[in-house]
Design an enzyme around this catalytic site. Structure first.
Site, mmCIF file in Angstrom:
data_model
loop_
_atom_site.group_PDB
_atom_site.id
_atom_site.type_symbol
_atom_site.label_atom_id
_atom_site.label_comp_id
_atom_site.label_asym_id
_atom_site.label_seq_id
_atom_site.Cartn_x
_atom_site.Cartn_y
_atom_site.Cartn_z
ATOM 1 N N ASP A 99 -2.749 -3.081 -0.134
ATOM 2 C CA ASP A 99 -3.641 -2.144 0.560
ATOM 3 C C ASP A 99 -3.433 -0.693 0.158
ATOM 4 O O ASP A 99 -3.756 0.224 0.910
ATOM 5 C CB ASP A 99 -3.424 -2.292 2.072
ATOM 6 C CG ASP A 99 -1.964 -2.130 2.460
ATOM 7 O OD1 ASP A 99 -1.198 -1.555 1.663
ATOM 8 O OD2 ASP A 99 -1.590 -2.587 3.552
ATOM 9 N N GLU A 121 -2.486 -11.059 -1.010
ATOM 10 C CA GLU A 121 -2.192 -10.569 0.350
ATOM 11 C C GLU A 121 -3.481 -10.072 1.017
ATOM 12 O O GLU A 121 -3.574 -8.951 1.520
ATOM 13 C CB GLU A 121 -1.128 -9.456 0.326
ATOM 14 C CG GLU A 121 -0.486 -9.172 1.667
ATOM 15 C CD GLU A 121 0.464 -7.957 1.614
ATOM 16 O OE1 GLU A 121 -0.004 -6.822 1.663
ATOM 17 O OE2 GLU A 121 1.679 -8.174 1.526
ATOM 18 N N GLU A 135 -4.471 2.554 4.801
ATOM 19 C CA GLU A 135 -4.407 1.180 4.285
ATOM 20 C C GLU A 135 -5.412 0.235 4.941
ATOM 21 O O GLU A 135 -5.921 -0.684 4.296
ATOM 22 C CB GLU A 135 -2.991 0.623 4.445
ATOM 23 C CG GLU A 135 -1.950 1.269 3.535
ATOM 24 C CD GLU A 135 -1.401 2.586 4.057
ATOM 25 O OE1 GLU A 135 -1.791 3.004 5.177
ATOM 26 O OE2 GLU A 135 -0.592 3.208 3.354
ATOM 27 N N HIS A 212 8.045 5.901 6.040
ATOM 28 C CA HIS A 212 7.221 6.675 5.106
ATOM 29 C C HIS A 212 5.748 6.818 5.507
ATOM 30 O O HIS A 212 5.026 7.603 4.926
ATOM 31 C CB HIS A 212 7.270 6.047 3.702
ATOM 32 C CG HIS A 212 6.560 4.722 3.595
ATOM 33 N ND1 HIS A 212 5.206 4.637 3.408
ATOM 34 C CD2 HIS A 212 7.004 3.456 3.664
ATOM 35 C CE1 HIS A 212 4.863 3.359 3.356
ATOM 36 N NE2 HIS A 212 5.925 2.620 3.518
ATOM 37 N N ARG A 214 1.990 7.489 6.429
ATOM 38 C CA ARG A 214 1.228 8.728 6.603
ATOM 39 C C ARG A 214 0.865 9.018 8.055
ATOM 40 O O ARG A 214 0.925 10.155 8.495
ATOM 41 C CB ARG A 214 -0.104 8.625 5.839
ATOM 42 C CG ARG A 214 -0.044 9.198 4.486
ATOM 43 C CD ARG A 214 -1.215 8.773 3.632
ATOM 44 N NE ARG A 214 -0.740 8.726 2.265
ATOM 45 C CZ ARG A 214 -0.887 9.709 1.392
ATOM 46 N NH1 ARG A 214 -1.564 10.776 1.696
ATOM 47 N NH2 ARG A 214 -0.376 9.604 0.178
ATOM 48 N N HIS A 245 12.518 7.686 1.332
ATOM 49 C CA HIS A 245 11.334 7.638 0.457
ATOM 50 C C HIS A 245 11.207 8.956 -0.308
ATOM 51 O O HIS A 245 11.569 10.017 0.221
ATOM 52 C CB HIS A 245 10.106 7.403 1.347
ATOM 53 C CG HIS A 245 8.867 6.996 0.616
ATOM 54 N ND1 HIS A 245 8.103 7.893 -0.096
ATOM 55 C CD2 HIS A 245 8.256 5.793 0.475
ATOM 56 C CE1 HIS A 245 7.062 7.256 -0.630
ATOM 57 N NE2 HIS A 245 7.139 5.977 -0.297
HETATM 58 C C1 UD1 Z 1 1.990 4.884 -0.936
HETATM 59 C C2 UD1 Z 1 0.802 4.091 -0.400
HETATM 60 C C3 UD1 Z 1 1.199 3.291 0.843
HETATM 61 C C4 UD1 Z 1 2.465 2.468 0.576
HETATM 62 C C5 UD1 Z 1 3.560 3.371 0.044
HETATM 63 C C6 UD1 Z 1 4.757 2.554 -0.317
HETATM 64 C C7 UD1 Z 1 -1.456 4.991 -0.560
HETATM 65 C C8 UD1 Z 1 -2.423 5.985 -0.047
HETATM 66 N N1 UD1 Z 1 -0.247 5.005 0.012
HETATM 67 O O1 UD1 Z 1 2.316 5.883 0.018
HETATM 68 O O2 UD1 Z 1 0.158 2.418 1.208
HETATM 69 O O3 UD1 Z 1 2.866 1.865 1.776
HETATM 70 O O4 UD1 Z 1 3.084 4.021 -1.155
HETATM 71 O O5 UD1 Z 1 5.867 3.346 -0.593
HETATM 72 O O6 UD1 Z 1 -1.766 4.238 -1.448
HETATM 73 N N2 UD1 Z 1 6.716 10.297 -4.913
HETATM 74 C C9 UD1 Z 1 7.634 10.590 -5.899
HETATM 75 N N3 UD1 Z 1 8.105 9.556 -6.663
HETATM 76 C C10 UD1 Z 1 7.736 8.269 -6.496
HETATM 77 C C11 UD1 Z 1 6.821 7.991 -5.465
HETATM 78 C C12 UD1 Z 1 6.307 9.012 -4.691
HETATM 79 O O7 UD1 Z 1 8.010 11.727 -6.109
HETATM 80 O O8 UD1 Z 1 8.198 7.388 -7.229
HETATM 81 C C13 UD1 Z 1 6.168 11.416 -4.097
HETATM 82 C C14 UD1 Z 1 5.121 12.258 -4.852
HETATM 83 O O9 UD1 Z 1 5.242 13.584 -4.428
HETATM 84 C C15 UD1 Z 1 3.791 11.674 -4.365
HETATM 85 C C16 UD1 Z 1 4.148 11.391 -2.920
HETATM 86 O O10 UD1 Z 1 5.483 10.889 -2.961
HETATM 87 O O11 UD1 Z 1 2.698 12.563 -4.485
HETATM 88 C C17 UD1 Z 1 3.244 10.440 -2.195
HETATM 89 O O12 UD1 Z 1 2.958 9.296 -2.962
HETATM 90 P P1 UD1 Z 1 1.627 8.423 -2.621
HETATM 91 O O13 UD1 Z 1 1.584 7.234 -3.508
HETATM 92 O O14 UD1 Z 1 0.452 9.312 -2.597
HETATM 93 O O15 UD1 Z 1 1.841 8.006 -1.117
HETATM 94 P P2 UD1 Z 1 3.019 7.242 -0.385
HETATM 95 O O16 UD1 Z 1 3.263 7.953 0.890
HETATM 96 O O17 UD1 Z 1 4.143 7.020 -1.325
HETATM 97 N N1 UDP Z 2 12.472 -1.171 -1.034
HETATM 98 C C1 UDP Z 2 13.271 -0.887 -2.140
HETATM 99 N N2 UDP Z 2 14.141 0.179 -2.067
HETATM 100 C C2 UDP Z 2 14.246 0.961 -0.966
HETATM 101 C C3 UDP Z 2 13.399 0.675 0.146
HETATM 102 C C4 UDP Z 2 12.523 -0.393 0.077
HETATM 103 O O1 UDP Z 2 13.212 -1.591 -3.147
HETATM 104 O O2 UDP Z 2 15.051 1.899 -0.964
HETATM 105 C C5 UDP Z 2 11.520 -2.312 -1.122
HETATM 106 C C6 UDP Z 2 11.556 -3.300 0.009
HETATM 107 O O3 UDP Z 2 12.448 -4.351 -0.256
HETATM 108 C C7 UDP Z 2 10.117 -3.772 0.103
HETATM 109 C C8 UDP Z 2 9.303 -2.609 -0.433
HETATM 110 O O4 UDP Z 2 10.220 -1.741 -1.083
HETATM 111 O O5 UDP Z 2 9.880 -4.890 -0.752
HETATM 112 C C9 UDP Z 2 8.585 -1.896 0.673
HETATM 113 O O6 UDP Z 2 8.029 -0.737 0.182
HETATM 114 P P1 UDP Z 2 7.533 0.448 1.099
HETATM 115 O O7 UDP Z 2 8.249 0.415 2.401
HETATM 116 O O8 UDP Z 2 7.638 1.669 0.272
HETATM 117 O O9 UDP Z 2 5.985 0.135 1.271
HETATM 118 P P2 UDP Z 2 5.133 -0.789 2.283
HETATM 119 O O10 UDP Z 2 5.672 -2.173 2.208
HETATM 120 O O11 UDP Z 2 5.230 -0.167 3.635
HETATM 121 O O12 UDP Z 2 3.745 -0.669 1.760
#
Ligand code: UD1
Ligand code: UDP
Length: 386
Positions: A99, A121, A135, A212, A214, A245
């Site tokens: 999602d 999923e 999501e 994490h 939003r 995160h």
């Molecule tokens: C995203 C997904 C969310 C998912 C989550 C899992 C969307 C809108 N959100 O949220 O559904 O549950 O990932 O973790 O699709 N960043 C880094 N390095 C990384 C990853 C993220 O620096 O490896 C920082 C960056 O500043 C980036 C910000 O995190 O802009 C947000 O990343 P983004 O993918 O937009 O949203 P998440 O909150 O990570």
């Molecule tokens: N996870 C990971 N390292 C971490 C925290 C989570 O590998 O430090 C894994 C966890 O096992 C799970 C996935 O990341 O499989 C969940 O991701 P996240 O919570 O970022 O996203 P969501 O599932 O809420 O979309």
């Protein structure tokens, strides 16, 4: 028969973890499928960690991540990047997972090219468009476009049926998150991050925390962090392990409230192997994550979910998961009851995973083979074992 080209699109930590078993299974049938792995790289470091663990190489990498980028900018970059790749490669099917924005826009780009879509999923719903944000809408849009819905559970299938989805397009496969766990969890696992070994050797109970979402940014997340802070000072013998995160908006809340406490360990995101192996040794989990809610029940670890609603009600019904919301008092009180009362704790600690049995990728690929006429096999639906 002609080989079929399957484009597998992923981009964040969770969709890639859950897509990995699908990619690895598809690659076993190289006489039938050509597999294109397309990373949007919506995440960067947290994506690369997962690709390393599963030894997956991407055929394409859009490399779009930018600090604190908006949903609209993310959407624009993903759709134009995938548009070019789909025009050039003309895949026979596009697979998306979950999602995220990568999922939703991946399916939309495929639709514009009239390519059939398989959604891994499928069918998770809260029916509240603001929770989880964005999501719930991402997966509804994906659901409208999808040709093959791979639902994890009967609950998810029923949600799709309520939306008048064609029943012959829905398959209950279980969630590939359990396939991924079976690939990675080991009894004698050696951690790569020293603090994890130190905690395990010390022998104190470990409380694992992740946040994490939003919709929880700002005050709700502060409430949860305050509750964790109070619990850490009430229970100095518990070790709170919190891989934070990488989103800077999350860090701006978490660090000021939780840094500097002796038994709260704020660390960088763990790679998936370290994370699930320390989860397997944990006593209690606090999380707002989707994936973690599905993994904890595998190990029978009670989970307090930091959300007001969940699209994953099955483990709540089984008793391993409790929704505690984001209110500081409620989180604190519920945790105290659980920690102080072993009977309450034991009631929650059921090792039944309602989400999968480790065979989800196998079922999914069989269904895709049937779809293209490579086989005509009966595929049994996933049913949780009691
Ligand atoms: C995203 C997904 C969310 C998912 C989550 C899992 C969307 C809108 N959100 O949220 O559904 O549950 O990932 O973790 O699709 N960043 C880094 N390095 C990384 C990853 C993220 O620096 O490896 C920082 C960056 O500043 C980036 C910000 O995190 O802009 C947000 O990343 P983004 O993918 O937009 O949203 P998440 O909150 O990570
Ligand atoms: N996870 C990971 N390292 C971490 C925290 C989570 O590998 O430090 C894994 C966890 O096992 C799970 C996935 O990341 O499989 C969940 O991701 P996240 O919570 O970022 O996203 P969501 O599932 O809420 O979309």
């Amino acid at each position: 028969m002609k080989k079929r080209k399957i484009a597998v699109v992923f981009g964040t930590r969770p969709d890639t973890i859950k897509m990995a078993p699908i990619i690895l299974e598809l690659q076993k049938f190289s006489d039938q499928f050509e597999v294109l792995t397309i990373a949007t790289a919506q995440h960067r470091q947290m994506l690369d960690q997962v690709l390393d663990v599963f030894k997956i190489k991407s055929s394409y990498d859009l490399d779009i991540m930018a600090p604190k980028q908006t949903l609209a900018s993310l959407t624009a970059k993903i759709i134009s990047g995938l548009d070019e790749i789909f025009a050039e490669e003309k895949p026979d099917m596009v697979l998306v997972q979950g999602d995220t924005t990568t999922t939703c826009i991946g399916s939309l780009a495929a639709f514009y090219h009239q390519i059939p879509v398989g959604h891994i999923e499928a069918g998770l719903r809260t029916n509240d468009k603001a929770n989880p944000f964005p999501e719930e809408i991402n997966r509804r849009i994906t659901g409208c476009i999808t040709d093959l819905h791979f639902a994890s559970t009967a609950t998810a299938k029923n949600s799709l049926l309520k939306e008048n989805t064609d029943p012959s397009s829905i398959f209950v496969t279980g969630n590939t998150v359990v396939d991924a766990l079976e690939y990675t969890v080991r009894e004698n696992y050696k951690f790569t991050v020293p603090v994890l070994d130190t905690l395990v050797e010390k022998g104190n109970k470990i409380v694992l925390v992740t946040m994490h979402r939003r919709e929880n940014w700002g005050l709700p997340m502060q409430g949860a962090a305050n509750a964790i802070r109070r619990l850490a000072s009430k229970y100095p013998e518990l070790e709170f392990l919190f891989p934070v995160h990488m989103n800077p908006i999350v860090r701006e809340v978490v660090y000021p409230i939780l840094r500097g406490l002796k038994n709260v360990h704020l660390i960088e995101p763990l790679d998936y192997l370290d994370f699930v192996n320390i989860m397997a040794k944990s006593y209690l989990i606090f999380t707002d994550s989707g994936g973690v809610q599905e993994e904890g029940p595998h190990f029978g670890i009670p989970i307090l979910v930091l959300r007001s609603v969940t699209e994953r009600p099955d483990a709540v019904d089984y008793g391993t998961v409790k929704l505690v919301g984001l209110d500081e008092e409620n989180i604190f009180d519920t945790a105290v009851q659980l920690i102080d009362n072993p009977l309450e704790y034991d009631k929650m600690a059921n090792a039944i995973n309602p989400y999968g049995d480790g065979l989800s990728a196998k079922r999914t690929i069989k269904i895709i083979k049937n779809y293209f006429g490579f086989s005509h096999e009966n595929v049994d639906e996933f049913v949780p074992h009691h």
